[in-house]
Design a protein around this motif. Structure first.
Motif, PDB file in Angstrom:
ATOM      1  N   ARG A 146       0.822  -1.213   0.000  1.00 31.67           N
ATOM      2  CA  ARG A 146       0.000   0.000   0.000  1.00 31.67           C
ATOM      3  C   ARG A 146       0.854   1.260   0.000  1.00 31.67           C
ATOM      4  NH1 ARG A 146      -4.976  -1.678   2.170  1.00 31.67           N
ATOM      5  NH2 ARG A 146      -5.692   0.489   2.112  1.00 31.67           N
ATOM      6  N   LEU A 147       2.071   1.163   0.532  1.00 32.25           N
ATOM      7  CA  LEU A 147       2.936   2.342   0.619  1.00 32.25           C
ATOM      8  C   LEU A 147       3.810   2.528  -0.616  1.00 32.25           C
ATOM      9  CD1 LEU A 147       4.193   2.045   4.317  1.00 32.25           C
ATOM     10  CD2 LEU A 147       2.526   3.675   3.422  1.00 32.25           C
ATOM     11  N   ILE A 148       4.114   1.433  -1.320  1.00 31.70           N
ATOM     12  CA  ILE A 148       5.024   1.498  -2.465  1.00 31.70           C
ATOM     13  C   ILE A 148       4.239   1.207  -3.738  1.00 31.70           C
ATOM     14  CG2 ILE A 148       7.095   0.526  -3.532  1.00 31.70           C
ATOM     15  CD1 ILE A 148       8.039  -0.245  -0.733  1.00 31.70           C
ATOM     16  N   VAL A 179      12.563   8.740   6.812  1.00 28.42           N
ATOM     17  CA  VAL A 179      11.594   9.592   6.121  1.00 28.42           C
ATOM     18  C   VAL A 179      12.337  10.506   5.156  1.00 28.42           C
ATOM     19  CG1 VAL A 179       9.875   9.555   7.973  1.00 28.42           C
ATOM     20  CG2 VAL A 179      11.669  11.305   7.997  1.00 28.42           C
ATOM     21  N   ALA A 180      11.611  10.961   4.136  1.00 30.91           N
ATOM     22  CA  ALA A 180      12.154  11.920   3.179  1.00 30.91           C
ATOM     23  C   ALA A 180      11.077  12.962   2.871  1.00 30.91           C
ATOM     24  CB  ALA A 180      12.590  11.221   1.891  1.00 30.91           C
ATOM     25  N   LEU A 189       9.501   5.047   5.487  1.00 32.97           N
ATOM     26  CA  LEU A 189       8.116   5.440   5.768  1.00 32.97           C
ATOM     27  C   LEU A 189       7.732   6.575   4.828  1.00 32.97           C
ATOM     28  CD1 LEU A 189       8.307   5.463   9.690  1.00 32.97           C
ATOM     29  CD2 LEU A 189       7.708   3.548   8.185  1.00 32.97           C
ATOM     30  N   PRO A 190       7.320   6.253   3.597  1.00 33.55           N
ATOM     31  CA  PRO A 190       7.180   7.269   2.554  1.00 33.55           C
ATOM     32  C   PRO A 190       5.819   7.957   2.526  1.00 33.55           C
ATOM     33  CG  PRO A 190       6.845   5.102   1.609  1.00 33.55           C
ATOM     34  CD  PRO A 190       7.141   4.880   3.069  1.00 33.55           C
ATOM     35  N   THR A 191       5.446   8.614   3.630  1.00 34.45           N
ATOM     36  CA  THR A 191       4.222   9.406   3.634  1.00 34.45           C
ATOM     37  C   THR A 191       4.550  10.816   4.107  1.00 34.45           C
ATOM     38  OG1 THR A 191       3.566   8.888   5.923  1.00 34.45           O
ATOM     39  CG2 THR A 191       2.853   7.349   4.188  1.00 34.45           C
ATOM     40  N   PRO A 192       3.840  11.833   3.608  1.00 36.52           N
ATOM     41  CA  PRO A 192       4.132  13.210   4.029  1.00 36.52           C
ATOM     42  C   PRO A 192       3.993  13.429   5.529  1.00 36.52           C
ATOM     43  CG  PRO A 192       2.801  13.211   2.024  1.00 36.52           C
ATOM     44  CD  PRO A 192       2.854  11.787   2.505  1.00 36.52           C
ATOM     45  N   ASP A 246      -5.575   6.846   8.920  1.00 37.55           N
ATOM     46  CA  ASP A 246      -4.192   6.371   8.948  1.00 37.55           C
ATOM     47  C   ASP A 246      -3.790   5.879   7.559  1.00 37.55           C
ATOM     48  OD1 ASP A 246      -1.723   5.186   9.546  1.00 37.55           O
ATOM     49  OD2 ASP A 246      -2.439   4.408  11.469  1.00 37.55           O
ATOM     50  N   VAL A 247      -2.777   6.530   6.989  1.00 34.61           N
ATOM     51  CA  VAL A 247      -2.267   6.102   5.677  1.00 34.61           C
ATOM     52  C   VAL A 247      -0.875   5.499   5.787  1.00 34.61           C
ATOM     53  CG1 VAL A 247      -3.653   7.771   4.396  1.00 34.61           C
ATOM     54  CG2 VAL A 247      -1.361   8.426   5.166  1.00 34.61           C
ATOM     55  N   LEU A 248      -0.386   5.334   7.005  1.00 35.81           N
ATOM     56  CA  LEU A 248       0.927   4.717   7.217  1.00 35.81           C
ATOM     57  C   LEU A 248       0.753   3.248   7.586  1.00 35.81           C
ATOM     58  CD1 LEU A 248       3.977   4.955   7.318  1.00 35.81           C
ATOM     59  CD2 LEU A 248       3.783   5.683   9.704  1.00 35.81           C
ATOM     60  N   THR A 249       0.247   2.967   8.780  1.00 37.63           N
ATOM     61  CA  THR A 249      -0.193   1.600   9.097  1.00 37.63           C
ATOM     62  C   THR A 249      -1.693   1.593   8.839  1.00 37.63           C
ATOM     63  OG1 THR A 249      -0.452   2.174  11.440  1.00 37.63           O
ATOM     64  CG2 THR A 249       1.636   1.196  10.778  1.00 37.63           C
TER      65      THR A 249
END
Length: 299
Positions: A146-148, A179-180, A189-192, A246-249
């Motif tokens: 879901r993240l990639i 993070v970036a 953890l590629p979420t804003p 929650d868009v990370l987990t």
């Protein structure tokens, strides 16, 4: 009352943290064992939760995960979820030795990555009498998908494979930012909201936080499936706190894990995102956790 603590794990690594005891506590009291999530250190709001628990008569053993913060461990900035599960269990053993701990009334609390850990520990360790899992990772494999973006997955797997070959040839583990600022750039953890929370919280509360983990930490994340233990937490009382945005987990996977769990259980939902549980929704997260621990551990 808070004091600094340290204890050795079964394999000899020193973990450090805090022991909170309620003011005026008389005799042994219920105690909550707690650690933070992926790369985070205890100063990133775990003190607020431990203080909230102390206000209602609950002690806490709070510790930094090995390889992070004040704790020892090598290689630095490596996250092995199964090693962290074993460290939780060693922290429970340490808590049992403290004269302030009622060893028959030990609970565990975890958030994000450690929210997954407490599901596993709750299923495996019957010394635990109550579990609270906040914004948990439920399925590493599905969460990563879901993240990639799907067209990036092959290149990520190629990075894992190349790192494995290099390590076999004696190279140090490859590193990747946690993070970036650009969510399309390589990061764990590629979420804003991950970028915002970690960088801002690191500046204001946790200068020891380090924006880097080993690449194989991310690979181990993809292999970790706390959801497979959810139904085995029972009959230990289990609370899950889910942030609906929650868009990370991601929240739907957490809700699926909750449905897998048997009773006694309770679901609490927050209106915000993953990191709101620590700040904007703190009372909405900590209040039900206080109530659940008091209900099942007593004062």
């Amino acid at each position: 009352m808070r004091k600094d603590i340290e204890f050795k794990t079964e394999d000899g690594v020193t973990l450090r943290g805090w022991h909170y005891v309620p003011e005026g506590a008389q005799g042994p009291v219920p105690t909550i064992v707690m650690a933070h999530g992926f790369s985070a250190v205890k100063e990133m709001y775990l003190d607020r939760f431990a203080e909230a628990f102390a206000e209602v008569g609950l002690a806490s053993v709070v510790f930094d995960n090995r390889n992070f913060g004040a704790s020892d461990g090598e290689p630095r900035y490596e996250i092995d979820p199964w090693q962290q599960v074993r460290d939780y269990r060693d922290a429970i053993t340490y808590a049992e030795t403290l004269p302030e701990t009622d060893a028959q009334r030990i609970g565990i609390w975890g958030s994000s990555y450690s929210g997954g850990h407490v599901m596993v520990v709750g299923a495996l360790d019957r010394r635990v009498k109550c579990v609270v899992s906040q914004v948990p990772l439920a399925s590493g494999h599905r969460n990563v998908r879901r993240l990639i973006r799907s067209d990036y997955l092959a290149s990520v797997q190629a990075m894992f494979d190349e790192d494995r070959r290099a390590r076999m040839n004696g190279a140090a583990p490859a590193m990747i930012p946690v993070v970036a600022e650009d969510p399309a750039a390589p990061s764990a953890l590629p979420t804003p909201d991950s970028w915002t929370w970690f960088t801002e919280t690191g500046k204001t509360r946790a200068p020891s936080w380090h924006n880097e983990v080993t690449l194989r930490s991310v690979e181990m994340f993809t292999e970790y499936e706390p959801i497979s233990y959810a139904r085995y937490i029972s009959p230990t009382p289990f609370m899950m706190i889910v942030a609906l945005d929650d868009v990370l987990t991601v929240s739907d996977l957490a809700l699926e894990a909750y449905e897998e769990a048997l009773g006694p259980k309770r679901l609490v939902t927050l209106s915000g995102g993953h990191f709101d549980a620590y700040v904007n929704d703190f009372e909405a997260a900590s209040g039900p956790a206080q109530e659940w621990f008091l209900q099942h551990l007593g004062k």
